[in-house]
Design an enzyme around this catalytic site. Structure first.
Site, PDB file in Angstrom:
ATOM      1  CG  ASN A   1     -20.057  30.665   2.116  1.00 62.23           C
ATOM      2  OD1 ASN A   1     -20.604  29.684   1.595  1.00 62.23           O
ATOM      3  ND2 ASN A   1     -20.622  31.369   3.088  1.00 62.23           N
ATOM      4  CD1 TRP A   2     -17.758  29.196  -4.028  1.00 60.47           C
ATOM      5  CD2 TRP A   2     -18.449  27.497  -5.304  1.00 60.47           C
ATOM      6  NE1 TRP A   2     -16.733  28.877  -4.884  1.00 60.47           N
ATOM      7  CE2 TRP A   2     -17.128  27.832  -5.682  1.00 60.47           C
ATOM      8  CE3 TRP A   2     -19.083  26.449  -5.973  1.00 60.47           C
ATOM      9  CZ2 TRP A   2     -16.451  27.163  -6.698  1.00 60.47           C
ATOM     10  CZ3 TRP A   2     -18.408  25.782  -6.975  1.00 60.47           C
ATOM     11  CH2 TRP A   2     -17.106  26.146  -7.338  1.00 60.47           C
ATOM     12  CE  LYS A   3     -22.705  33.902   1.440  1.00 62.82           C
ATOM     13  NZ  LYS A   3     -23.210  35.200   1.864  1.00 62.82           N
TER      14      LYS A   3
ATOM     15  CG  HIS B   1     -22.419  32.337   6.930  1.00 60.28           C
ATOM     16  ND1 HIS B   1     -23.517  33.109   6.655  1.00 60.28           N
ATOM     17  CD2 HIS B   1     -21.407  32.810   6.164  1.00 60.28           C
ATOM     18  CE1 HIS B   1     -23.187  34.015   5.739  1.00 60.28           C
ATOM     19  NE2 HIS B   1     -21.908  33.854   5.422  1.00 60.28           N
TER      20      HIS B   1
ATOM     21  CD  GLU C   1     -25.849  33.975   4.029  1.00 54.73           C
ATOM     22  OE1 GLU C   1     -25.499  32.884   3.552  1.00 54.73           O
ATOM     23  OE2 GLU C   1     -25.452  35.066   3.582  1.00 54.73           O
TER      24      GLU C   1
ATOM     25  CD  GLU D   1     -18.641  36.041   6.596  1.00 54.39           C
ATOM     26  OE1 GLU D   1     -18.072  36.033   5.512  1.00 54.39           O
ATOM     27  OE2 GLU D   1     -19.706  35.439   6.801  1.00 54.39           O
TER      28      GLU D   1
ATOM     29  N   GLY E   1     -23.329  40.570   1.342  1.00 54.77           N
ATOM     30  CA  GLY E   1     -24.184  40.617   0.162  1.00 54.77           C
ATOM     31  C   GLY E   1     -24.820  41.964  -0.113  1.00 54.77           C
TER      32      GLY E   1
ATOM     33  CB  SER F   1     -19.527  43.766   0.389  1.00 53.72           C
ATOM     34  OG  SER F   1     -20.920  43.497   0.456  1.00 53.72           O
TER      35      SER F   1
ATOM     36  N   GLY G   1     -18.053  35.694  -0.494  1.00 50.63           N
ATOM     37  CA  GLY G   1     -19.298  35.135  -1.019  1.00 50.63           C
ATOM     38  C   GLY G   1     -19.395  35.362  -2.517  1.00 50.63           C
ATOM     39  N   GLY G   2     -20.165  36.384  -2.921  1.00 48.73           N
ATOM     40  CA  GLY G   2     -20.466  36.636  -4.331  1.00 48.73           C
ATOM     41  C   GLY G   2     -19.247  36.623  -5.249  1.00 48.73           C
TER      42      GLY G   2
HETATM   43  P1  13P Z   1     -20.503  38.434   0.193  1.00 45.21           P
HETATM   44  O1  13P Z   1     -19.024  38.396  -0.147  1.00 45.21           O
HETATM   45  O2  13P Z   1     -21.363  38.030  -0.945  1.00 45.21           O
HETATM   46  O3  13P Z   1     -20.878  39.720   0.844  1.00 45.21           O
HETATM   47  O4  13P Z   1     -20.718  37.292   1.294  1.00 45.21           O
HETATM   48  C1  13P Z   1     -19.858  37.225   2.366  1.00 45.21           C
HETATM   49  C2  13P Z   1     -20.123  35.977   3.101  1.00 45.21           C
HETATM   50  O5  13P Z   1     -21.175  35.799   3.681  1.00 45.21           O
HETATM   51  C3  13P Z   1     -19.081  34.950   3.071  1.00 45.21           C
HETATM   52  O6  13P Z   1     -19.343  33.941   3.981  1.00 45.21           O
END
Ligand code: 13P
Length: 255
Positions: free
Chosen positions: A9-11, A100, A102, A172, A178, A218, A239-240
């Site tokens: 998930n590149w956000k 998600h 967010e 999650e 993050g 994470s 994510g990251g």
């Molecule tokens: P991180 O891997 O950056 O913690 O993000 C996880 C995430 O929200 C994937 O959807």
């Protein structure tokens, strides 16, 4: 048999041009060391604006698929700024992340809206990656099971058995997203086993056993193998670490 998935998930990161470069790097590394397990899948979910370029590169790939990070709950019309599921199909997507944390917190998406999104996504033959997970304050007060039970009970547990079997669930915990503080393998396993128990109670144990449950928060190249080695963890939503080709491919090979 359960599918195992690593989804990136590149956000809100990477322009279309940058996405082309990153996907190219990921594919190059996968050429050197391909995924050989027939039930393993990779999903890349870049921003909307990069989807059409990404699909040109990924077209026909045997195990890397394109995903979107969100969509709207209506098929078309006067919804300025929104993207319809059919547009995602047209752009080459096979998966869509729904719910998600967010989206839930910054954009106030609630269970009713999320259920509408799941329905329309599935009506367009897209696979929802449906996210759930508790806040830190909820875990600290022992409410994590109630929260996940209600997030699923109010949404995807209203689907029929035939529908639910096509859904991918991502646990999650919000406190892990993050932050660099991942759930321990034991915490992830514990919640995944709980989710599987809920599915078995509401539907049946065969379905519970077959569904793909991803962990997100994470997850990185250093901890993925231990998280994925848990019996009820079938991969990750990343994510990251999905923005760095080498790390993402290491995570894929940790499946
Ligand atoms: P991180 O891997 O950056 O913690 O993000 C996880 C995430 O929200 C994937 O959807």
């Amino acid at each position: 048999m359960r599918k195992k998935i690593v989804a990136g998930n590149w956000k809100m990161n990477k322009t279309a041009g940058e996405a082309v470069v990153l996907i190219g790097e990921i594919l190059d590394l996968l050429k050197i060391r391909p995924v050989t397990e027939p039930l393993h899948r990779v999903v890349i979910a870049p921003p909307f604006i990069a989807l059409t370029k990404a699909t040109e590169i990924l077209k026909g790939h045997p195990y890397v698929f394109l995903g979107a990070q969100n969509c709207y709950s209506k098929p078309k019309g006067a919804f300025t700024g929104e993207i319809a599921p059919a547009m995602l199909v047209d752009a080459g997507c096979e998966y869509v992340i729904i719910g998600h944390s967010e989206r839930r917190s910054y954009f106030k998406e609630n269970d009713t809206l999320l259920m509408e999104k799941v329905k329309i996504v599935m009506g367009n033959k897209l696979i929802p990656i449906f996210c759930c997970g508790e806040l830190l304050s909820e875990r600290e007060t022992g409410k994590q099971y109630d929260i996940v039970r209600s997030q699923l009970g109010n949404t995807i547990f209203n689907l029929s058995r035939e529908e639910l079997q096509d859904v991918v669930i991502a646990y999650e915990p919000v406190w892990a997203i993050g932050t660099g503080v991942n759930a321990t393998p034991e915490q992830a396993q514990d919640m995944h086993a709980f989710i599987r128990k809920l599915i078995a109670e509401k539907y049946d144990s065969t379905l519970a056993d077959e569904m793909t449950l991803l962990y997100g928060g994470s997850c990185n190249a250093a901890n993925a193998a231990e998280l994925f080695s848990q019996p009820d963890v079938d991969g990750g939503l990343i994510g990251g670490a999905s923005l760095i080709a080498k790390d993402f491919v290491e995570i894929i090979h940790a499946l």
